[in-house]
Design an enzyme around this catalytic site. Structure first.
Site: not given
Length: 497
Positions: A80, A179, A212
């Site tokens: 990321e 995300k 993440c």
């Protein structure tokens, strides 16, 4: 007559696919990248300057991708923020964004770069995949125009998303994921209106992808594993290590074991921000991992993994996480408890006063049981058994149940729960269990120096996290990390669609 380049490329791809089909395993790679960061600025840079910075990072990533392919990798995951860094405002990140189409358009940017708006980053990533006959996973920024007919449209007329992309060995865009769980500082991006459960099929299993902070929440992580039954999760991350439970290698390995899937975790490398630690994690433990808080270097990892781990003869059996803990009477020790903070979470602790013993500590609905025997009882080190059952987080609140055996920072009990990286005490045995109210429990064992303990512990069907023999290194923590997703509070920052 020599075959044309496209025909030759198709033949090579078909051969590679057949070879992968013939095997129950595949070779995966992750690259921990020391990102070249842009200069701090309050004003947006020019598109040319943004592309120049991104090309510097892609030069490094391309070297890793070539090396991985030469070593036989079928897929590589990069981190990321790996192409442009972090700490942007909404305005300053804009020159770095591209419009990323839905993969349903069936697009190979490398061979058809002008089909959509200019997308030099997607074109280059596509060519990296195509030229090396490897799946390439990267994280970039997506921009989508909107107007006043959309009530949620930002005032600047566009949505901006933290986005993962996957290109197959032909260079085709096969996955795009926005995300869903943004970290608090990611104000440069918008929350998607709905969570996206993105999967794609390969000759070596079914893959899912998220980013993440997503790993800590139900959507999309749990949906991909429990409902869509992916074999392997691709996980670009920019993970800041937080002891004692949330260092990257520790938690990501535990998540793969608890969920029963492969997790290909690629982290950024920035030791000033405690960002390091990536790996190729499996239901049975880490196949390969890397943690380096001492240098500024990137790192390429490769390992051979089971393509469909649920079909593997060594796949761990289902666990009833509360079975043992609810079947026994409480051990002594509850009268000697004290409260201590792990960051902002208030744990109930009990000091392990003897070289060996049995202890129980309870908080809320959770009782944690420990049986242990130290190899030596040092006067310079204090260990505790701790329990936490409650909401974690100052703004985004989500429910944890944690049983932990951990080393205190000093012999002062007020330091129990503070970050500790090193220890001197080895254990001859430990057995930790808890009365968990969830099936989603992640088993962690962390040794001195932030090292994992592959093959040195097991999870029994009745929910005990147990050492197989004495610890080979001094122990920092043994933890059962439970998540009660159904008790999470509504997200305060995500606007309803």
């Amino acid at each position: 007559m020599l075959p044309s380049q496209p025909l030759l490329h198709a033949a090579v791809f078909a051969l590679a696919a057949l070879q992968a089909l013939a095997s129950d395993t595949f070779t995966a790679a992750v690259y921990e990248h020391a990102v070249i960061l842009p200069d701090a600025t309050d004003e947006p840079v020019s598109p040319d300057d943004a592309l120049a910075l991104m090309n510097k990072n892609m030069d490094v990533l391309e070297g890793a991708i070539k090396e991985a392919a030469q070593q036989g990798a079928h897929i590589i995951v990069t981190p990321e923020d790996g192409i442009y860094g972090w700490r942007f405002t909404r305005e300053t990140i804009y020159p770095y964004l591209e419009d990323i189409p839905d993969p349903a358009v069936n697009w190979i940017p490398c061979t058809d770069p002008t089909r959509f708006a200019p997308a030099p980053v997607q074109e280059r990533l596509s060519c990296m995949a195509r030229n090396n006959s490897i799946y390439v996973v990267a994280n970039i920024g997506d921009k989508k125009p909107c107007n006043s007919s959309d009530a949620g449209c930002p005032s600047d007329g566009r949505y901006q998303y933290n986005t993962d992309v996957v290109f197959d060995p032909e260079g085709k865009l096969v996955a795009r994921y926005h995300k869903y769980n943004l970290f608090r500082r990611e104000t440069q991006f918008n929350y998607p209106k709905e969570p996206e459960a993105v999967t794609f099929e390969t000759p070596f299993g079914k893959f899912g992808i998220f980013t993440c902070f997503d790993i800590l929440f139900r959507e999309p992580a749990l949906v991909l594993v429990s409902e869509l039954q992916v074999d392997t999760v691709l996980f670009p991350t920019a993970w800041m290590n937080v002891l004692p439970f949330l260092t990257a290698v520790e938690f990501h390995s535990a998540w793969a074991m608890g969920m029963g899937v492969n997790l290909l975790s690629a982290n950024t490398h920035n030791i000033s921000l405690a960002m390091t630690g990536d790996g190729l994690f499996t239901p049975e433990g880490p196949a390969a991992y890397h943690y380096d808080s001492g240098t500024e270097d990137g790192c390429l990892l490769l390992a051979e993994l089971s393509a469909r781990p649920r079909l593997s003869p060594t796949y761990p059996p289902a666990v009833n996480w509360s079975s043992f803990a609810t079947s026994i009477k409480k051990f002594p020790g509850e009268k000697d408890t004290f409260l201590g903070a792990v960051r902002r979470d208030i744990f109930t602790f009990s000091e392990l006063r003897h070289k060996a013993g049995n202890y129980t500590v309870c908080q809320g609905d959770l009782c944690c049981h420990l049986i242990y025997r130290m190899a030596n009882k040092s006067k310079d080190e204090v260990y505790v058994l701790g329990a936490f059952d409650g909401l974690h987080g100052s703004l985004i609140k989500y429910h944890w149940q944690i049983c932990t055996l951990l080393k205190c920072k000093t012999t002062d009990l007020k330091t129990c729960g503070q970050p500790v990286e090193t220890a001197q005490t080895k254990f001859e045995m430990f057995s930790l269990s808890g009365t968990f109210g969830t099936n989603y429990v992640f088993p962690e064992v962390l040794y001195s120096g932030v090292q994992l303990a592959p093959g040195e512990f097991e999870v029994l069907r009745d929910g005990r996290l147990k050492s197989k023999h004495g610890t080979s290194k001094p122990l920092v923590t043994v933890t059962l990390f439970g998540r009660l997703y159904e008790k999470d509070l509504p997200h305060p920052l995500r606007t309803a669609p």
